[in-house]
Design a protein around this motif. Structure first.
Motif, PDB file in Angstrom:
ATOM      1  N   VAL A 126      26.286  52.476  57.042  1.00 24.87           N
ATOM      2  CA  VAL A 126      27.150  51.380  57.510  1.00 24.87           C
ATOM      3  C   VAL A 126      28.269  51.125  56.507  1.00 24.87           C
ATOM      4  CG1 VAL A 126      27.226  48.894  57.949  1.00 24.87           C
ATOM      5  CG2 VAL A 126      25.370  50.263  58.904  1.00 24.87           C
ATOM      6  N   LYS A 127      27.917  51.128  55.228  1.00 21.80           N
ATOM      7  CA  LYS A 127      28.902  50.880  54.172  1.00 21.80           C
ATOM      8  C   LYS A 127      30.006  51.940  54.197  1.00 21.80           C
ATOM      9  CE  LYS A 127      29.061  50.159  49.135  1.00 21.80           C
ATOM     10  NZ  LYS A 127      29.736  51.380  48.701  1.00 21.80           N
ATOM     11  N   LYS A 128      29.637  53.158  54.546  1.00 26.91           N
ATOM     12  CA  LYS A 128      30.608  54.256  54.541  1.00 26.91           C
ATOM     13  C   LYS A 128      31.481  54.254  55.793  1.00 26.91           C
ATOM     14  CE  LYS A 128      30.926  59.298  53.999  1.00 26.91           C
ATOM     15  NZ  LYS A 128      31.880  59.245  52.876  1.00 26.91           N
ATOM     16  N   PHE A 129      30.891  53.914  56.935  1.00 23.40           N
ATOM     17  CA  PHE A 129      31.611  54.114  58.191  1.00 23.40           C
ATOM     18  C   PHE A 129      32.053  52.827  58.904  1.00 23.40           C
ATOM     19  CE2 PHE A 129      29.149  58.069  57.705  1.00 23.40           C
ATOM     20  CZ  PHE A 129      30.197  58.988  57.786  1.00 23.40           C
ATOM     21  N   LYS A 130      31.518  51.675  58.515  1.00 24.43           N
ATOM     22  CA  LYS A 130      31.913  50.421  59.146  1.00 24.43           C
ATOM     23  C   LYS A 130      32.930  49.709  58.255  1.00 24.43           C
ATOM     24  CE  LYS A 130      29.254  49.912  62.896  1.00 24.43           C
ATOM     25  NZ  LYS A 130      29.742  49.540  64.245  1.00 24.43           N
ATOM     26  N   LYS A 131      34.074  49.366  58.826  1.00 19.15           N
ATOM     27  CA  LYS A 131      35.106  48.677  58.051  1.00 19.15           C
ATOM     28  C   LYS A 131      34.640  47.257  57.706  1.00 19.15           C
ATOM     29  CE  LYS A 131      39.004  51.131  60.182  1.00 19.15           C
ATOM     30  NZ  LYS A 131      40.229  50.983  60.999  1.00 19.15           N
ATOM     31  N   ASN A 132      34.689  46.936  56.433  1.00 18.94           N
ATOM     32  CA  ASN A 132      34.385  45.578  55.986  1.00 18.94           C
ATOM     33  C   ASN A 132      35.717  44.853  55.792  1.00 18.94           C
ATOM     34  OD1 ASN A 132      33.566  43.206  54.726  1.00 18.94           O
ATOM     35  ND2 ASN A 132      32.046  44.226  53.446  1.00 18.94           N
ATOM     36  N   GLU A 133      35.954  43.824  56.586  1.00 23.61           N
ATOM     37  CA  GLU A 133      37.258  43.165  56.579  1.00 23.61           C
ATOM     38  C   GLU A 133      37.246  41.828  55.850  1.00 23.61           C
ATOM     39  OE1 GLU A 133      38.321  42.979  60.702  1.00 23.61           O
ATOM     40  OE2 GLU A 133      38.905  45.100  60.770  1.00 23.61           O
ATOM     41  N   LYS A 134      36.126  41.505  55.175  1.00 27.03           N
ATOM     42  CA  LYS A 134      36.039  40.220  54.485  1.00 27.03           C
ATOM     43  C   LYS A 134      35.618  40.412  53.035  1.00 27.03           C
ATOM     44  CE  LYS A 134      34.140  36.765  56.673  1.00 27.03           C
ATOM     45  NZ  LYS A 134      33.123  35.835  57.234  1.00 27.03           N
ATOM     46  N   MET A 135      36.362  39.817  52.128  1.00 30.37           N
ATOM     47  CA  MET A 135      35.963  39.844  50.726  1.00 30.37           C
ATOM     48  C   MET A 135      35.747  38.419  50.230  1.00 30.37           C
ATOM     49  SD  MET A 135      39.500  40.928  48.758  1.00 30.37           S
ATOM     50  CE  MET A 135      40.604  39.676  48.084  1.00 30.37           C
ATOM     51  N   VAL A 136      34.965  38.314  49.162  1.00 28.94           N
ATOM     52  CA  VAL A 136      34.557  37.005  48.652  1.00 28.94           C
ATOM     53  C   VAL A 136      35.118  36.802  47.259  1.00 28.94           C
ATOM     54  CG1 VAL A 136      32.609  35.506  48.143  1.00 28.94           C
ATOM     55  CG2 VAL A 136      32.421  37.204  49.964  1.00 28.94           C
ATOM     56  N   GLY A 137      35.813  35.692  47.075  1.00 32.77           N
ATOM     57  CA  GLY A 137      36.325  35.342  45.755  1.00 32.77           C
ATOM     58  C   GLY A 137      35.224  34.733  44.907  1.00 32.77           C
ATOM     59  N   LEU A 138      34.913  35.365  43.781  1.00 30.34           N
ATOM     60  CA  LEU A 138      33.842  34.883  42.913  1.00 30.34           C
ATOM     61  C   LEU A 138      34.363  33.972  41.809  1.00 30.34           C
ATOM     62  CD1 LEU A 138      31.678  38.110  42.428  1.00 30.34           C
ATOM     63  CD2 LEU A 138      31.322  36.234  44.039  1.00 30.34           C
ATOM     64  N   VAL A 139      35.335  34.452  41.059  1.00 29.56           N
ATOM     65  CA  VAL A 139      35.822  33.711  39.898  1.00 29.56           C
ATOM     66  C   VAL A 139      37.319  33.927  39.745  1.00 29.56           C
ATOM     67  CG1 VAL A 139      35.609  33.351  37.406  1.00 29.56           C
ATOM     68  CG2 VAL A 139      33.615  34.054  38.711  1.00 29.56           C
ATOM     69  N   PHE A 140      38.007  32.857  39.381  1.00 27.79           N
ATOM     70  CA  PHE A 140      39.429  32.936  39.053  1.00 27.79           C
ATOM     71  C   PHE A 140      39.617  32.160  37.763  1.00 27.79           C
ATOM     72  CE2 PHE A 140      43.781  31.546  38.978  1.00 27.79           C
ATOM     73  CZ  PHE A 140      44.493  32.594  39.540  1.00 27.79           C
ATOM     74  N   GLY A 141      40.262  32.777  36.768  1.00 29.97           N
ATOM     75  CA  GLY A 141      40.427  32.077  35.502  1.00 29.97           C
ATOM     76  C   GLY A 141      41.638  32.532  34.714  1.00 29.97           C
ATOM     77  N   VAL A 142      42.248  31.581  34.016  1.00 34.83           N
ATOM     78  CA  VAL A 142      43.381  31.854  33.137  1.00 34.83           C
ATOM     79  C   VAL A 142      43.105  31.139  31.818  1.00 34.83           C
ATOM     80  CG1 VAL A 142      45.878  31.622  32.803  1.00 34.83           C
ATOM     81  CG2 VAL A 142      44.955  31.950  35.116  1.00 34.83           C
ATOM     82  N   VAL A 143      43.296  31.835  30.700  1.00 35.36           N
ATOM     83  CA  VAL A 143      43.044  31.212  29.400  1.00 35.36           C
ATOM     84  C   VAL A 143      44.014  30.048  29.201  1.00 35.36           C
ATOM     85  CG1 VAL A 143      42.129  33.337  28.400  1.00 35.36           C
ATOM     86  CG2 VAL A 143      44.565  32.815  28.162  1.00 35.36           C
ATOM     87  N   PRO A 144      43.626  29.036  28.419  1.00 41.27           N
ATOM     88  CA  PRO A 144      44.416  27.803  28.307  1.00 41.27           C
ATOM     89  C   PRO A 144      45.887  28.004  27.942  1.00 41.27           C
ATOM     90  CG  PRO A 144      42.276  27.492  27.301  1.00 41.27           C
ATOM     91  CD  PRO A 144      42.360  28.947  27.672  1.00 41.27           C
ATOM     92  N   GLU A 145      46.173  28.904  27.016  1.00 38.85           N
ATOM     93  CA  GLU A 145      47.560  29.057  26.558  1.00 38.85           C
ATOM     94  C   GLU A 145      48.475  29.652  27.621  1.00 38.85           C
ATOM     95  OE1 GLU A 145      45.153  32.405  24.446  1.00 38.85           O
ATOM     96  OE2 GLU A 145      44.855  30.337  25.185  1.00 38.85           O
ATOM     97  N   TRP A 146      47.883  30.201  28.693  1.00 34.34           N
ATOM     98  CA  TRP A 146      48.697  30.783  29.757  1.00 34.34           C
ATOM     99  C   TRP A 146      48.621  29.990  31.068  1.00 34.34           C
ATOM    100  CZ3 TRP A 146      52.453  34.356  30.104  1.00 34.34           C
ATOM    101  CH2 TRP A 146      52.683  35.162  28.986  1.00 34.34           C
ATOM    102  N   GLN A 147      47.949  28.871  31.024  1.00 33.79           N
ATOM    103  CA  GLN A 147      47.876  28.039  32.221  1.00 33.79           C
ATOM    104  C   GLN A 147      49.201  27.305  32.447  1.00 33.79           C
ATOM    105  OE1 GLN A 147      44.382  25.543  31.773  1.00 33.79           O
ATOM    106  NE2 GLN A 147      42.998  27.302  31.651  1.00 33.79           N
ATOM    107  N   LYS A 148      49.487  27.050  33.721  1.00 26.37           N
ATOM    108  CA  LYS A 148      50.705  26.329  34.137  1.00 26.37           C
ATOM    109  C   LYS A 148      51.975  27.107  33.795  1.00 26.37           C
ATOM    110  CE  LYS A 148      48.505  21.802  33.745  1.00 26.37           C
ATOM    111  NZ  LYS A 148      48.568  20.436  33.164  1.00 26.37           N
ATOM    112  N   LYS A 149      51.858  28.443  33.715  1.00 30.44           N
ATOM    113  CA  LYS A 149      53.029  29.277  33.461  1.00 30.44           C
ATOM    114  C   LYS A 149      53.272  30.277  34.587  1.00 30.44           C
ATOM    115  CE  LYS A 149      52.771  28.921  28.408  1.00 30.44           C
ATOM    116  NZ  LYS A 149      52.679  29.669  27.123  1.00 30.44           N
ATOM    117  N   GLY A 150      52.563  30.079  35.695  1.00 26.75           N
ATOM    118  CA  GLY A 150      52.773  30.948  36.852  1.00 26.75           C
ATOM    119  C   GLY A 150      52.099  32.288  36.767  1.00 26.75           C
ATOM    120  N   LEU A 151      51.178  32.455  35.804  1.00 28.05           N
ATOM    121  CA  LEU A 151      50.519  33.748  35.659  1.00 28.05           C
ATOM    122  C   LEU A 151      49.642  34.069  36.868  1.00 28.05           C
ATOM    123  CD1 LEU A 151      50.395  36.000  33.482  1.00 28.05           C
ATOM    124  CD2 LEU A 151      48.183  35.049  32.809  1.00 28.05           C
ATOM    125  N   GLU A 152      49.082  33.000  37.485  1.00 25.88           N
ATOM    126  CA  GLU A 152      48.245  33.247  38.659  1.00 25.88           C
ATOM    127  C   GLU A 152      49.059  33.849  39.804  1.00 25.88           C
ATOM    128  OE1 GLU A 152      49.501  28.888  38.785  1.00 25.88           O
ATOM    129  OE2 GLU A 152      48.830  30.346  37.292  1.00 25.88           O
TER     130      GLU A 152
END
Length: 384
Positions: A292-318
């Motif tokens: 199934v993993k090989k032949f069935k298209k998986n169209e949904k992904m799950v966001g686990l973690v998003f992070g930016v170190v403090p010195e680069w926050q609020k600078k549009g890096l995301e």
């Protein structure tokens, strides 16, 4: 008349697993969890929470021995609250308030005998990342490890007297939706900086990415004042467990002169494959999973973690990272939508981050609380 059976023998354990598929057999969005995942929760050798807690499972049947409902009820010393609070979970029930009330009363009595003064549910006898909360909006296919229920469950809980302790918000966005203009502007800006680069996570270099993940995570979450630090050894172990399902096009790291400064971690939603296995994962099902993993298209992904170190926050890096990764995965994957794991409504900082990623709330769950003293003032989860 309703009879109660404590789940002890193999037949009862099997019925605990088989009742939900019968109940939801006409619901096209229901995906049966893997039996092994459910059973592991109730195995003291596999669930560390038995060291500091107790848990029992019950089946509720009519006079014809037909199952009407099921539930797990538990106490956990690692779940400190203002008043001693127990938990109920893995609740399933026919659409009948009297039956639900009977089940809730049974749980209440069990918990009172253990010295509890309230019960939360439906929650997990374990961590919050799995089987936590009641779906109240967005009755679509659940992500792996996420609860799913009929809409009428909300009435069963609230008619009994449960109140929402906190809401769990799931943010999502279509992969091919228009990206915020500010993202493309920030991408153009940071792309001109030769010291900034973005790289997708690869299976060949798990040790490197585990170290980079740990550094970014610990710095980023320290700035949120939540005191959550993670150990690199545990992260690497987790990455190795995840290795069979890692997609090398959807998790991204950003570096400044090769120093890790941001990450955007995603995995395929494995429920899009597991839904073909009917809860089983023996040798035959493992072979079927690979097919199934090989032949069935998986169209949904799950966001686990998003992070930016403090010195680069609020600078549009995301914006740079999101657009860099999005352009790539649009070309190299079949994914059409991404959904983030839930964020509690008590966490405005994380909600703001999710909103800034150009997402919208597409699913809501609720963690309910019932105070045994009906005259006691009800308080929602405190804001972080």
């Amino acid at each position: 008349m309703i009879t109660v059976e404590e789940v002890r023998n193999e037949n009862q354990k099997r019925e605990f697993l088989e009742f939900p598929p019968r109940l939801y057999k006409h619901d096209k969005n229901y995906i049966r969890p893997l039996d092994k995942d459910i059973e592991a929760i109730f195995n003291p050798l596999k669930n560390k929470f038995f060291k500091t807690g107790e848990c029992e499972r019950f089946l509720f049947k009519n006079k014809k021995n037909k199952t009407l409902g099921k539930v797990a009820v538990f106490i956990n010393e690692n779940y400190p609250q203002k008043q001693p609070t127990g938990g109920i979970g893995f609740f399933d029930c026919i659409d009948d308030q009297e039956t639900a009330n009977f089940i809730f009363d049974h749980c209440k009595k069990w918990l009172q005998q253990k010295g509890m003064e309230a019960m939360d549910g439906p929650i997990n006898f374990g961590e919050r990342d799995k089987f936590w909360g009641l779906v109240t909006e967005g009755f679509t296919e659940p992500l792996y490890g996420m609860n799913y229920n009929f809409p009428y469950y909300k009435d069963l809980f609230e008619n009994y007297g449960f109140k929402i302790y906190f809401e769990q918000l799931c943010f999502s966005r279509p992969i091919f939706a228009e990206v915020s203009r500010i993202f493309t502007i920030m991408h153009a800006k940071h792309s001109k900086n030769p010291s900034i680069s973005a790289k997708p996570m690869t299976k060949k270099h798990l040790e490197k990415f585990a170290a980079d993940f740990t550094e970014i995570y610990n710095k980023a979450w320290e700035s949120h004042g939540e005191g959550k630090c993670m150990d690199e050894t545990k992260i690497l172990k987790m990455f190795k467990i995840m290795k069979p399902i890692i997609n090398e096009h959807i998790s991204w790291f950003v570096y400044e002169n090769e120093k890790p400064i941001a990450m955007w971690m995603n995995i395929p939603d494995t429920n899009q494959w597991f839904k073909y296995l009917n809860g089983k994962f023996g040798i035959w099902e493992k072979l079927k999973f690979l097919w199934v993993k090989k032949f069935k298209k998986n169209e949904k992904m799950v966001g686990l973690v998003f992070g930016v170190v403090p010195e680069w926050q609020k600078k549009g890096l995301e914006g740079y990272m999101i657009w860099e990764g999005t352009q790539h995965l649009r070309k190299h994957t079949y994914f059409k939508v991404t959904e983030m794991q839930w964020i509690g409504d008590f966490n405005p900082k994380m909600i703001k981050i999710a909103e800034n990623l150009d997402t919208t709330v597409t699913r809501k769950l609720a963690t309910y609380r019932y105070l045994f003293d009906r005259n006691k003032k009800f308080e929602r989860h405190p804001v972080l």
